[in-house]
Design a protein around this motif. Structure first.
Motif, mmCIF file in Angstrom:
data_model
loop_
_atom_site.group_PDB
_atom_site.id
_atom_site.type_symbol
_atom_site.label_atom_id
_atom_site.label_comp_id
_atom_site.label_asym_id
_atom_site.label_seq_id
_atom_site.Cartn_x
_atom_site.Cartn_y
_atom_site.Cartn_z
ATOM 1 N N GLU A 242 3.078 -6.329 -3.287
ATOM 2 C CA GLU A 242 2.304 -7.559 -3.096
ATOM 3 C C GLU A 242 3.271 -8.720 -2.868
ATOM 4 O OE1 GLU A 242 -1.072 -10.058 -5.485
ATOM 5 O OE2 GLU A 242 -1.105 -7.876 -5.646
ATOM 6 N N GLY A 243 3.035 -9.486 -1.809
ATOM 7 C CA GLY A 243 3.923 -10.584 -1.439
ATOM 8 C C GLY A 243 4.924 -10.209 -0.354
ATOM 9 N N PHE A 244 5.079 -8.918 -0.067
ATOM 10 C CA PHE A 244 5.985 -8.476 0.993
ATOM 11 C C PHE A 244 5.373 -8.809 2.356
ATOM 12 C CE2 PHE A 244 8.330 -6.606 -2.214
ATOM 13 C CZ PHE A 244 9.333 -5.751 -1.777
ATOM 14 N N ILE A 245 6.226 -8.994 3.351
ATOM 15 C CA ILE A 245 5.798 -9.198 4.729
ATOM 16 C C ILE A 245 5.770 -7.836 5.421
ATOM 17 C CG2 ILE A 245 6.328 -10.323 6.936
ATOM 18 C CD1 ILE A 245 5.550 -12.263 4.678
ATOM 19 N N VAL A 246 4.677 -7.565 6.142
ATOM 20 C CA VAL A 246 4.511 -6.281 6.820
ATOM 21 C C VAL A 246 4.930 -6.412 8.280
ATOM 22 C CG1 VAL A 246 2.870 -4.490 7.490
ATOM 23 C CG2 VAL A 246 2.614 -5.650 5.298
ATOM 24 N N HIS A 247 5.803 -5.505 8.711
ATOM 25 C CA HIS A 247 6.212 -5.401 10.118
ATOM 26 C C HIS A 247 5.775 -4.039 10.630
ATOM 27 C CE1 HIS A 247 8.832 -8.914 10.818
ATOM 28 N NE2 HIS A 247 8.990 -8.876 9.508
ATOM 29 N N ASP A 248 4.931 -4.059 11.668
ATOM 30 C CA ASP A 248 4.463 -2.815 12.277
ATOM 31 C C ASP A 248 5.343 -2.490 13.481
ATOM 32 O OD1 ASP A 248 2.524 -0.632 12.698
ATOM 33 O OD2 ASP A 248 2.042 -1.758 14.516
ATOM 34 N N ALA A 249 5.627 -1.221 13.691
ATOM 35 C CA ALA A 249 6.488 -0.780 14.791
ATOM 36 C C ALA A 249 5.916 -1.170 16.153
ATOM 37 C CB ALA A 249 6.698 0.723 14.720
ATOM 38 N N ASN A 250 4.594 -1.226 16.292
ATOM 39 C CA ASN A 250 3.963 -1.529 17.575
ATOM 40 C C ASN A 250 3.509 -2.979 17.721
ATOM 41 O OD1 ASN A 250 4.140 1.209 18.454
ATOM 42 N ND2 ASN A 250 2.409 1.674 17.120
ATOM 43 N N HIS A 251 3.079 -3.613 16.633
ATOM 44 C CA HIS A 251 2.494 -4.950 16.699
ATOM 45 C C HIS A 251 3.389 -6.053 16.146
ATOM 46 C CE1 HIS A 251 -0.980 -2.224 16.947
ATOM 47 N NE2 HIS A 251 -1.492 -3.156 17.738
ATOM 48 N N GLY A 252 4.555 -5.706 15.645
ATOM 49 C CA GLY A 252 5.455 -6.724 15.087
ATOM 50 C C GLY A 252 4.989 -7.174 13.712
ATOM 51 N N GLU A 253 5.268 -8.443 13.384
ATOM 52 C CA GLU A 253 4.924 -8.966 12.060
ATOM 53 C C GLU A 253 3.420 -9.140 11.945
ATOM 54 O OE1 GLU A 253 5.544 -13.020 9.524
ATOM 55 O OE2 GLU A 253 7.334 -12.172 10.440
ATOM 56 N N LEU A 254 2.856 -8.541 10.886
ATOM 57 C CA LEU A 254 1.423 -8.641 10.653
ATOM 58 C C LEU A 254 1.077 -9.741 9.669
ATOM 59 C CD1 LEU A 254 0.434 -4.863 10.399
ATOM 60 C CD2 LEU A 254 0.416 -6.354 12.412
ATOM 61 N N GLY A 255 1.927 -9.951 8.673
ATOM 62 C CA GLY A 255 1.659 -10.973 7.663
ATOM 63 C C GLY A 255 2.024 -10.475 6.278
ATOM 64 N N GLU A 256 1.601 -11.252 5.300
ATOM 65 C CA GLU A 256 1.937 -10.983 3.908
ATOM 66 C C GLU A 256 0.874 -10.102 3.258
ATOM 67 O OE1 GLU A 256 2.355 -13.466 -0.287
ATOM 68 O OE2 GLU A 256 2.582 -14.525 1.606
ATOM 69 N N ILE A 257 1.342 -9.191 2.407
ATOM 70 C CA ILE A 257 0.406 -8.393 1.608
ATOM 71 C C ILE A 257 -0.142 -9.305 0.519
ATOM 72 C CG2 ILE A 257 0.130 -6.425 0.047
ATOM 73 C CD1 ILE A 257 2.358 -5.013 1.592
ATOM 74 N N ILE A 258 -1.448 -9.575 0.604
ATOM 75 C CA ILE A 258 -2.057 -10.504 -0.353
ATOM 76 C C ILE A 258 -2.675 -9.792 -1.548
ATOM 77 C CG2 ILE A 258 -2.430 -12.357 1.312
ATOM 78 C CD1 ILE A 258 -5.324 -11.386 1.610
ATOM 79 N N GLU B 101 15.191 -6.137 -0.817
ATOM 80 C CA GLU B 101 15.952 -7.396 -0.827
ATOM 81 C C GLU B 101 15.314 -8.453 0.054
ATOM 82 O OE1 GLU B 101 20.189 -7.529 -0.221
ATOM 83 O OE2 GLU B 101 20.451 -5.953 -1.720
ATOM 84 N N ALA B 102 14.888 -8.069 1.250
ATOM 85 C CA ALA B 102 14.295 -9.018 2.199
ATOM 86 C C ALA B 102 12.795 -9.194 1.959
ATOM 87 C CB ALA B 102 14.550 -8.554 3.626
ATOM 88 N N GLY B 103 12.187 -8.314 1.171
ATOM 89 C CA GLY B 103 10.758 -8.392 0.932
ATOM 90 C C GLY B 103 9.940 -8.004 2.155
ATOM 91 N N ILE B 104 10.400 -6.978 2.870
ATOM 92 C CA ILE B 104 9.742 -6.557 4.103
ATOM 93 C C ILE B 104 9.338 -5.083 3.993
ATOM 94 C CG2 ILE B 104 10.004 -6.208 6.589
ATOM 95 C CD1 ILE B 104 12.005 -8.529 6.576
ATOM 96 N N LEU B 105 8.106 -4.812 4.405
ATOM 97 C CA LEU B 105 7.601 -3.447 4.478
ATOM 98 C C LEU B 105 7.471 -3.087 5.955
ATOM 99 C CD1 LEU B 105 6.292 -0.904 3.193
ATOM 100 C CD2 LEU B 105 4.108 -2.097 3.355
ATOM 101 N N HIS B 106 8.231 -2.102 6.396
ATOM 102 C CA HIS B 106 8.178 -1.630 7.779
ATOM 103 C C HIS B 106 7.218 -0.449 7.842
ATOM 104 C CE1 HIS B 106 11.577 -4.075 9.142
ATOM 105 N NE2 HIS B 106 12.095 -3.834 7.951
ATOM 106 N N VAL B 107 6.202 -0.575 8.716
ATOM 107 C CA VAL B 107 5.192 0.470 8.837
ATOM 108 C C VAL B 107 5.011 0.872 10.293
ATOM 109 C CG1 VAL B 107 3.920 -0.265 6.778
ATOM 110 C CG2 VAL B 107 3.279 -1.177 9.018
ATOM 111 N N ASN B 108 4.395 2.011 10.478
ATOM 112 C CA ASN B 108 3.995 2.473 11.795
ATOM 113 C C ASN B 108 2.537 2.899 11.666
ATOM 114 O OD1 ASN B 108 3.750 3.453 14.362
ATOM 115 N ND2 ASN B 108 5.465 4.895 14.214
#
Length: 175
Positions: free
Chosen positions: A105-121, A156-163
């Motif tokens: 929660e609070g991490f930023i989500v980056h999708d492999a196809n759509h780029g940055e999606l936003g923060e996990i709320i 460390e960066a608070g980023i979740l990389h997803v596909n």
């Protein structure tokens, strides 16, 4: 005891039997680690202590509790839908290196196809899986937190990389 001196663990869902037993549902991640000899039930904005005389933990994050001085179904019924707390001093300690999906929660989500999606709320816990809720293009999108979709967690960066699977975002965006 005050609410700020305690932590929320769940709520009483229903009565069981005629002798005052209640069922509690735990929203706390690992209820089996909780020390439930005394619980605090929120009644009219105040935390009221109850001593437990018996606790039967169940596999589905529930437990059956007998509370001292609650001996009838009528007394137990007054506790249904009430929140349960424990003192902060009884909060189980986690190892510093221990990471859980709920920590996302609070991490930023980056999708492999759509780029940055936003923060996990929010992270919702369902019986089968955990689901992340992300604010994306003024809408809430949801996706399961499982190894099939997660490429990398950068703590460390608070980023979740997803596909995410093709079409998942379309369901929410209507495109």
């Amino acid at each position: 005891m005050k609410t700020e001196d305690s932590f929320y663990i769940g709520y009483i869902t229903k009565t069981r039997g005629l002798k005052g037993e209640v069922q509690a549902y735990f929203e706390y991640d690992e209820p089996e680690e909780l020390e439930l000899d005394t619980i605090f039930v929120e009644i009219n904005g105040k935390l009221v202590p109850f001593f437990t005389s018996a606790v039967k933990m169940q596999a589905n994050k529930t437990a059956y509790l007998y509370l001292e001085d609650i001996t009838t179904i009528d007394q137990a019924a007054q506790l249904v839908k009430k929140s349960i707390y424990l003192p902060n001093s009884k909060k189980p300690q986690r190892n510093a290196d221990e990471f859980r999906y709920t920590d996302l929660e609070g991490f930023i989500v980056h999708d492999a196809n759509h780029g940055e999606l936003g923060e996990i709320i929010a992270i919702h816990e369902y019986p089968q899986q955990l689901v992340a809720v992300v604010a994306y293009q003024f809408r809430e999108i949801m996706f399961p937190l499982n190894n099939d979709f997660i490429d990398e967690i950068d703590e460390e960066a608070g980023i979740l990389h997803v596909n995410l699977p093709d079409g998942l975002l379309d369901v929410y965006l209507g495109s």
